[in-house]
Enzyme design. Structure first.
Site, PDB file in Angstrom:
ATOM      1  N   LYS C  76       0.866  -1.182   0.000  1.00  0.00           N
ATOM      2  CA  LYS C  76       0.000   0.000   0.000  1.00  0.00           C
ATOM      3  C   LYS C  76       0.901   1.230   0.000  1.00  0.00           C
ATOM      4  O   LYS C  76       1.942   1.235   0.667  1.00  0.00           O
ATOM      5  CB  LYS C  76      -0.893  -0.026   1.246  1.00  0.00           C
ATOM      6  CG  LYS C  76      -1.921   1.116   1.311  1.00  0.00           C
ATOM      7  CD  LYS C  76      -2.839   0.985   2.533  1.00  0.00           C
ATOM      8  CE  LYS C  76      -3.873   2.101   2.606  1.00  0.00           C
ATOM      9  NZ  LYS C  76      -4.794   1.966   3.748  1.00  0.00           N
ATOM     10  N   SER C 151      -9.785   2.350   2.902  1.00  0.00           N
ATOM     11  CA  SER C 151      -8.853   3.069   2.073  1.00  0.00           C
ATOM     12  C   SER C 151      -7.877   2.162   1.318  1.00  0.00           C
ATOM     13  O   SER C 151      -7.243   2.597   0.363  1.00  0.00           O
ATOM     14  CB  SER C 151      -8.043   4.030   2.934  1.00  0.00           C
ATOM     15  OG  SER C 151      -7.218   3.307   3.831  1.00  0.00           O
ATOM     16  N   SER C 175     -10.272  -0.016   7.022  1.00  0.00           N
ATOM     17  CA  SER C 175      -9.609   0.144   5.719  1.00  0.00           C
ATOM     18  C   SER C 175      -8.971  -1.108   5.150  1.00  0.00           C
ATOM     19  O   SER C 175      -8.526  -1.102   4.004  1.00  0.00           O
ATOM     20  CB  SER C 175      -8.542   1.236   5.806  1.00  0.00           C
ATOM     21  OG  SER C 175      -9.153   2.503   5.759  1.00  0.00           O
TER      22      SER C 175
END
Lengths: 95, 483, 483
Positions: C76, C151, C175
C-alpha cells in the site's frame, strides 16, 4: 451543530488551509453534518470514565541515550523543495 | 502612584544528553546546518518518537534538587502551532502531567537575607530548530540541528518583585542545573534561556496587572536589564493612564529596550492533546530513590558547610559554592594545603583572575587543584614567598611545566630563610650604603619602621628568594646594633 | 501462475516449477494489461522487482532460499519505500521519494520477497471507496462501475484481480476489512501494536494498524509471520512473542464459542446480506462451533467517537506537510503563512481538509472536553463492551459492511453517508482488537464478507477459524468474471 461560514474560515486558517471562497458553503454544510453526527456523544453519561488515549494500557518504553544516527543531510535534502548551504529555505521569517 | 512589580520566569534548560529526546541524533553544539537532524527530527512522514531514558533521569534529578513532587505518571502532549523551526507543526511537551510538580529554591538578597521562590512545575519538551535570516538572498534558512534537543522548562510562581531578584533566581537555577550536571549552562550557546513575565500593579492590590512576556533572554545581566527596561516602559504607560497590552516582546540589548514581536501571533490556540505516538511515562518510588542517591551536594548546602566547617565568610562561601567546579577545585587545593582561608583567597584572587583573562572554564585551566595545593603548602612552610608563589602559578598557567617543586628549583625561587646567610647579605648591603645608614640613624626612633623600607628592597634585590620575615628581623637587629 | 496463492508459490518456487523471475515477469505483464482499467497501482517498480526476483533466484540456486524467497507482493502506498515514490494517494506527496524504508517494507525485503510496486489508496487513508485518491479512483474487479472500498482499495483490487497474490494494507477504521469484503478477498487487521508503524505514514496514530490482504487465511498467516513483532523504533509496538501463525491454522474449532452481537444484525443490514452472514455462521455450527447472542451496547457510538479521535490525531499528524522539507510546495509563496496555506490548500484533497478541520475544531480551546475527552471516554466504554463479551465467547462474528460494493459517486456528495459504511468495522480500531474479513457469499454477484473479531493478540485463533471456513467453502476461490 451548525457552523457559521466565518467559523469555517477561522478553522481553515488555524489549520493553515487555503479554501476557495466558493467552496466555503460546501464545507459549511459538510462540516456541520459531521458535527451533528459527532454530537451524539453529548447524550452519553461518561461521568467517572477515564479517557482512553491508547487501546492497550501500555507504558512508554525508554531508549538508551546513545547517538545512533549519522549525517544524512544530502540524502534527506534531495527531496526538499528548496535548500541552500544546507538550510531549508522559506520566505523570510519576521520575528 | 506606587507600583509593585510582579515577575515570573520560565527558564528553558537544555539537558546534557548525548542524543535527542526522541531520536538517536547527536545534540552536540555547532555542527554544520542540518547534519544532526535525522528523519525523526525533520518530521518526515512515517517517523515515530522513542523517549530518551537519560532525559527522564535528568528531569527527575532536577525535581529532587528543588524539593519538588515528582510525577510518577507523566504524559507527553502535542502543542500545535505552525512555524518553520517546528518541523512537525507541533511541539511535544507536557501540559497536564509534568514530570516535576511544585518545588522551590532560595535566593540570596542584597541585604543578606534569603527569599524562597516557588517553582510551579518543570516539564520535559523538545527544543525547536533555528531560523537564519542573513545570507539567503531575502529568504530565511532553517537549521533543524537543535530540533529535538531535550529541554526542561522550569516555570516559577510570580513571586519575584525586582529585576535583581529575577536575575538572582536565574543565577541560582543556573547554579543548580550545572551542579547536577544535567545542563552545561552555556548561556552563549543558548543552553539556558529565559522568558520573563512582567506586570505592574498598584501597591496593595491583590489582582495582577496585565503582563507581557519578554522572550529568550540569555544572560544574567540582560535578565536584569530587560526587566528593568520593561518595568520602566510599563510604568510610563500606566502613569499616563494607558493600558498594557498582553503580548510577547523581545529585548534589544543595544538599545536597552523591549519591543513587541512583529510576527503576529494569529489566534494562539495550541490545541493540546496527548501525543498518540508516545505512551504514559510511569516511574515508581524505587526509581526516584535511586536517582536521589546520585544527587550531589547542592550550592546552598555547600555554602553552609564552607562556613561552618572551613570558617569561610558568608561572601567567600557563597562565591565559591555557586559553581560546582570552582568549589571542587577550591576544596581539593585547600585540603592539600590544609588551609582553607589561604585557598579561598587564591581561588577568588589569582585563579579567578586567570580564568577571566583567558576566558576559559576551570576545567580548561592548565593548573590542577593539587598543584595549587602544593604551592600553598610551600608558602606555608616558607619555601616560597608570595612573589615566588605567583611566579610558579603563572608558569603552570602558561604551561611551562607541571611539577611545582621542579619549577621552584629551576626558577630559583626557593626562599632563603637561613639567618646566617641573610646576615651576611644584610651586612654587605649596610656596608655598601653608608649614606642610607646615616640617614636612618638620623631618623627619630618612632619613625624608623618606615625608614627601614629601602634596606629591605636592597636586600631582596641583592638576593632573590630571601625570606622577607627573616630579612626584617636581621635588619632590625643589625641597625639597632649600629645605634 | 497468477492464480496461485502465496503458499502455492512458495512451494512451486521451492520445487522449481517456475522461477521468481518468470513469475514476476508474468505478474508485471498482467499489471500492464489489466491495471489500466482497475488503477490499483500508483507506482510499478518493474526494474527493482526484476532485480529482486533475479537475486532471489540466485539465492535459491545457491541453496539459501526459504519460504519467502522470490515471492511477489505489493505495498500500500502508505508505507515508505527508500528511493521509491511514496504518495499516500495525495498530491501533497506526489513527488515524495521516501528516504527510508518502513519496518514492514524492510521485513519483506529481508525475507527475500519481491515488491511489484505501490498500491493505490484513499488520500492519507481517509475514505471507504478509494475515490479520494489524487491518482484516480480504483475500480472493483467484480464490477468496474463500483468501488473497491477503501482506504486499502488498491491492495484489495490488486489481489482480487490476481495481479499480486498478497498485499500489505492498513486499517484505521475498517480500511483493510471493508475493501477485502467488497473485493471478495481475505483481510486481516491485527491487534494494535502487533506490527510496527515505523515508516507507515500516520493518519490516526492510536488507531492505525498494518495488516494483510490476501486470497486465503493461510497466506495471511504467512504474511503475518514476516510482519508481526516488536520494533524498538515504535513506542506503541508491543514487545510480545510472535507465534508461527501457520501452526494453528488446522486446529479443530469444535467447541469454539461464536458471539453474534445483536446490534450487528438489525434492520440497517439488508435481508440478503444477513442471509449470507447467517449461512456462514451455520457452516461454523456444522464444524462444531457453538453460537451465542451477545450485546455490544455502545456500537452506535463508535462512528461518532471515531470522527472526533481520528480527525483530531490527523489534524496534528498532517501538520508536517508544510511544503518546507519534502512534498508539494505552492508556486512563489509571498510569505511563510502563504507558503503553508497554499501548499496545504492545494496539496490536500477535500476529504483530508474536512477531517483536518474537524480535528482542529474539536481540539480548539473550549471544545476539548466536549469532544476529545468525551470521545476518549466513550472509547473506553466501547472497549469494555468487547472485554465483557470476550468473557463468554472466543470469537465474535458479524457482517463487515451493510451492503456489497456500491457505485462510484454514489456516496461522495455527503461524507456522513460514506462514514456510515464503516459502522461494523470502526469499533475494533477504537478497542484495538484484531479482526478479519473473509469472503462468505454473494449478493447480486458481488462478494460479501464475514467479519471475525478476536480478543487482543488472538490473531492465531482468527486465522484458524478463517482457514477452517475456507477449507469447507469456496467463496475465497471465486474470481471476477473477466479476470
Amino acid at each position: 451543530m451548525a457552523l457559521e461560514q466565518d467559523q469555517v474560515r477561522k478553522i481553515a486558517s488555524l489549520a493553515r488551509l487555503q479554501l476557495d471562497e466558493n467552496q466555503i458553503a460546501d464545507y459549511q454544510t459538510n462540516l456541520s453534518n459531521i458535527l451533528d453526527l459527532v454530537d451524539q456523544l453529548s447524550a452519553v453519561d461518561t461521568s467517572g470514565i477515564e479517557p482512553m488515549a491508547h487501546p492497550l494500557d501500555a507504558v512508554q518504553r525508554l531508549r538508551a541515550d546513545v547517538v545512533t544516527e549519522e549525517n544524512q543531510r544530502e540524502h534527506f535534502q534531495k527531496i526538499a523543495p528548496a535548500v541552500d548551504q544546507g538550510h531549508y529555505l522559506v520566505p523570510r521569517v519576521v520575528e | 502612584m506606587e507600583w509593585e512589580v510582579v515577575i515570573g520566569l520560565e527558564i528553558h534548560a537544555q539537558l546534557a544528553t548525548k542524543s535527542k529526546i526522541f531520536s538517536g541524533a547527536s545534540t552536540a553544539y555547532g555542527a554544520d546546518a542540518n547534519t544532526q537532524a535525522c528523519a525523526v527530527d525533520l518530521g518526515l512522514p512515517g517517523v515515530l518518537p522513542v523517549f530518551n531514558e537519560d532525559a527522564l533521569r535528568m528531569a527527575v534529578k532536577f525535581g529532587l534538587a528543588i524539593d519538588a513532587e515528582i510525577g510518577l505518571k507523566s504524559v507527553f502532549d502535542r502543542k500545535n502551532y505552525f512555524y518553520p523551526d517546528s518541523p512537525k507543526g507541533y511541539q511535544t511537551t507536557q501540559l497536564h502531567h509534568p514530570i516535576v510538580g511544585m518545588g522551590h529554591i532560595e535566593i540570596e538578597l542584597d541585604n543578606g537575607e534569603t527569599k524562597r521562590i516557588n517553582v510551579t512545575r518543570a516539564h520535559l519538551e523538545e527544543d525547536a530548530g533555528k531560523s537564519v535570516h542573513e545570507g539567503f538572498d531575502g529568504m530565511s534558512g532553517i537549521d533543524l540541528n537543535r530540533a529535538g534537543t531535550p529541554l526542561i522548562e522550569i516555570v516559577s510562581e510570580p513571586e519575584m518583585r525586582t529585576a535583581k531578584e529575577a536575575a538572582a533566581y536565574f543565577k541560582k537555577m543556573h547554579s543548580i542545573v550545572t551542579y547536577l550536571g544535567i545542563c552545561d549552562g552555556d548561556l552563549s550557546q543558548g543552553s539556558m534561556r529565559c522568558d520573563c513575565n512582567v506586570s505592574l500593579r498598584p501597591k496593595g492590590q491583590e489582582e495582577f496587572g496585565t503582563r507581557t512576556e519578554i522572550k529568550n533572554v540569555n544572560s544574567f545581566r540582560n535578565v536584569e536589564r530587560a526587566i528593568n527596561a520593561e518595568i520602566e516602559r510599563q510604568m510610563d504607560i500606566l502613569e499616563d493612564g494607558g493600558k498594557i497590552l498582553q503580548e510577547t516582546r523581545l529585548y534589544d540589548a543595544d538599545k536597552n529596550e523591549t519591543r513587541a514581536m512583529r510576527s503576529k501571533e494569529v489566534e494562539n490556540d495550541y490545541r493540546y492533546f496527548p501525543c498518540p505516538d508516545l505512551l504514559p511515562v510511569i516511574i515508581d518510588q524505587d526509581y526516584v530513590d535511586a536517582v536521589a542517591a546520585t544527587l550531589p551536594e547542592l550550592p546552598n548546602a555547600k555554602r553552609t558547610r564552607f562556613e561552618s566547617e572551613h570558617g569561610l565568610s558568608a561572601t567567600d562561601a557563597g562565591v565559591l559554592a555557586a559553581n560546582r567546579e570552582l568549589a571542587d577545585f577550591f576544596e581539593t587545593a585547600a585540603k592539600a594545603a590544609s588551609d582553607y582561608k589561604l585557598a579561598a583567597n587564591w581561588v577568588q584572587g589569582d585563579v579567578s583572575a586567570a580564568l577571566n583573562r583567558l576566558e576559559i572554564s576551570i576545567g580548561e585551566l592548565s593548573i590542577t587543584a593539587e598543584q595549587l595545593g602544593r604551592i600553598l603548602q610551600l608558602i606555608k612552610d616558607s619555601t616560597l614567598n608570595n612573589g615566588g608563589a605567583k611566579e610558579v602559578f603563572n608558569a603552570l598557567i602558561d604551561g611551562k611545566g607541571d611539577d611545582v617543586d621542579g619549577l621552584v628549583d629551576s626558577l630559583g625561587l626557593k626562599q632563603v630563610s637561613d639567618t646566617g646567610t641573610i646576615e651576611e647579605i644584610v651586612a654587605k648591603v649596610l656596608a655598601d650604603n653608608p649614606k642610607l645608614v646615616e640617614g636612618y640613624l638620623a631618623t627619630p626612633v618612632e619613625k624608623r619602621g618606615k625608614a627601614m623600607g629601602p634596606f629591605i628592597g636592597l636586600t631582596r634585590k641583592a638576593a632573590a628568594g630571601v625570606n622577607p620575615q627573616v630579612v626584617m628581623e636581621v635588619l632590625k637587629k643589625k641597625l639597632e646594633e649600629l645605634g | 501462475m497468477h492464480n496461485k496463492t502465496i503458499a502455492e508459490i512458495s512451494r512451486d518456487l521451492a520445487s522449481g516449477e517456475y522461477s521468481s523471475t518468470e513469475l514476476t515477469t508474468d505478474l508485471l505483464n498482467r499489471v500492464k494489461q489489466l491495471d489500466g482499467d482497475i488503477n490499483s497501482f500508483i507506482t510499478v517498480t518493474d526494474e527493482q522487482a526484476l532485480a529482486q526476483a533475479k537475486a532471489a533466484d540466485e539465492r535459491r540456486a545457491a541453496g539459501n532460499a526459504d519460504a519467502w524467497t522470490g515471492v511477489p507482493i505489493a505495498h500500500k502506498d502508505i508505507f515508505c519505500t527508500n528511493g521509491v515514490l511514496t504518495t499516500c494517494g495525495s498530491k501533497m506527496l506526489s513527488n515524495f521519494e521516501a528516504p527510508y524504508d518502513a519496518t514492514v517494507v524492510s521485513k519483506f525485503n529481508d525475507a527475500g520477497a519481491v515488491s511489484l510496486g505501490k498500491l493505490n489508496m484513499d488520500e492519507f487513508a481517509m475514505g471507504s471507496s478509494n475515490e479520494s485518491s489524487f491518482f484516480g479512483p480504483v475500480a472493483n474487479p467484480w464490477d468496474k462501475e463500483r468501488v473497491p472500498g477503501g482506504s486499502s482499495g488498491g491492495s484489495a483490487a490488486a489481489v482480487a484481480a490476481r495481479l499480486v497474490p498478497g498485499a500489505t494494507a492498513t486499517d484505521t477504521g475498517g480500511s483493510i476489512r471493508q475493501p477485502a469484503a467488497l473485493c471478495g478477498v481475505t483481510g486481516l487487521k491485527p491487534t494494535y501494536g502487533r506490527i510496527s508503524r515505523w515508516g507507515m505514514i500516520a493518519y490516526a496514530s492510536s488507531l492505525d494498524q498494518a495488516g494483510t490482504i490476501t486470497r486465503t487465511a493461510e497466506d495471511a498467516a504467512l504474511m503475518m509471520n514476516v510482519m508481526a513483532g516488536f520494533d524498538p523504533k515504535d513506542s506503541t509496538s508491543v514487545d510480545r512473542e510472535v507465534p508461527d501463525y501457520t501452526s494453528s491454522l488446522d486446529n479443530s474449532i469444535e467447541g469454539m464459542t461464536i458471539g453474534l452481537p445483536k446490534e450487528y444484525f438489525r434492520d440497517d443490514l439488508s435481508a440478503d446480506m444477513q442471509q449470507q452472514v447467517r449461512n456462514a455462521i451455520a457452516e461454523y455450527e456444522k464444524m462444531g462451533a457453538k453460537v451465542k447472542e451477545i450485546s455490544l451496547p455502545n456500537t452506535h457510538l463508535a462512528i461518532p467517537a471515531y470522527y472526533v479521535i481520528a480527525p483530531s490525531e490527523c489534524s496534528a499528524n498532517l501538520s508536517r506537510m508544510d511544503g518546507v522539507r519534502f512534498g508539494y510546495r505552492c508556486e512563489d509563496p509571498k510569505d511563510v503563512e502563504d507558503l503553508y496555506c497554499r501548499s496545504r490548500g492545494e496539496g490536500f484533497g477535500n476529504e483530508v481538509k474536512r477531517r483536518i478541520m474537524i480535528g482542529s475544531y474539536a481540539l480548539s480551546a473550549g471544545f476539548y472536553d466536549a469532544y476529545y475527552k468525551k470521545a476518549q471516554q466513550v472509547r473506553r466504554l466501547i472497549r469494555n463492551d468487547f472485554t465483557n463479551a470476550f468473557n463468554d465467547v472466543d470469537v465474535i462474528m458479524g457482517p463487515v459492511t451493510p451492503t456489497p460494493a456500491f457505485k462510484r459517486g454514489e456516496k461522495t456528495s455527503d461524507p456522513v453517508e460514506m462514514y456510515l459504511e464503516d459502522i461494523f468495522t470502526i469499533a475494533l480500531n477504537l478497542a484495538g482488537l484484531p479482526g478479519m474479513s473473509v469472503p462468505c457469499g454473494q449478493v447480486n454477484n458481488l462478494p460479501v464478507g464475514l467479519q471475525l473479531i478476536g480478543n487482543f493478540f488472538d490473531e492465531g485463533r482468527l486465522l484458524n477459524a478463517a482457514h477452517k471456513f475456507q477449507q469447507a467453502t469456496d467463496w475465497h476461490l471465486k474470481t471476477p468474471a473477466d479476470i
